[in-house]
Write a protein that holds these residues in place. Structure first.
Motif: not given
Length: 147
Positions: A23, A38, A42, A82, A113-114, A118-122
């Motif tokens: 993330l 988080w 979240h 990250y 998540d917004k 940040v997207q995308p998550v790896h």
């Protein structure tokens, strides 16, 4: 010519599946906000969701601070960029898909998540091959960490 092997490769047979997500925080939020959001906001809907709790065997968050990055840089190798890593253990990918596609969970976390990342998550899917340390880790006599 490759060197001879000292034994077989580790096998995933009979093991759980580990999903690891990498993330990055939104540029305009602090590391403290990212970590607090988080760890509390979240994750709360997932912990309230019965399907998630029944399918996920273990969920761990790794919070990466500036101090952590500075310590890592002392090794002289590139440091991954990250701000957090989520590790989730499930019995199968089917169990993971059941958990993350549960309609109640999806409705509870849709768009959250917004607010902090940040997207995308790896993502990475793997299994552990434990080499050392079979017991649960415990702090060293309560002494403060070096972070």
């Amino acid at each position: 010519m490759p060197l001879p092997l000292a034994g077989p490769a580790p096998s995933a047979a009979g093991k759980y599946v580990k999903i690891t997500m990498f993330l990055k925080k939104l540029p305009h939020v602090s590391q403290e906000y990212f970590s607090a959001y988080w760890a509390n906001n979240h994750v709360a809907p997932a912990l309230r969701n019965k399907v998630f709790r029944n399918k996920v065997r273990r969920y761990n968050q790794q919070h990466i601070t500036a101090d952590c990055r500075e310590l890592a840089s002392k090794f002289g190798a590139p440091v991954l960029d990250y701000d957090g890593v989520a590790e989730i253990w499930v019995d199968s990918l089917d169990d993971w898909m059941t958990a993350v596609t549960d309609p109640d969970l999806m409705a509870a976390v849709d768009g959250d998540d917004k607010n902090f990342m940040v997207q995308p998550v790896h993502i990475m899917v793997s299994f552990d091959h434990l080499i050392l340390g079979g017991e649960e880790w415990k702090p060293n006599n309560g002494r403060d960490s070096k972070l």
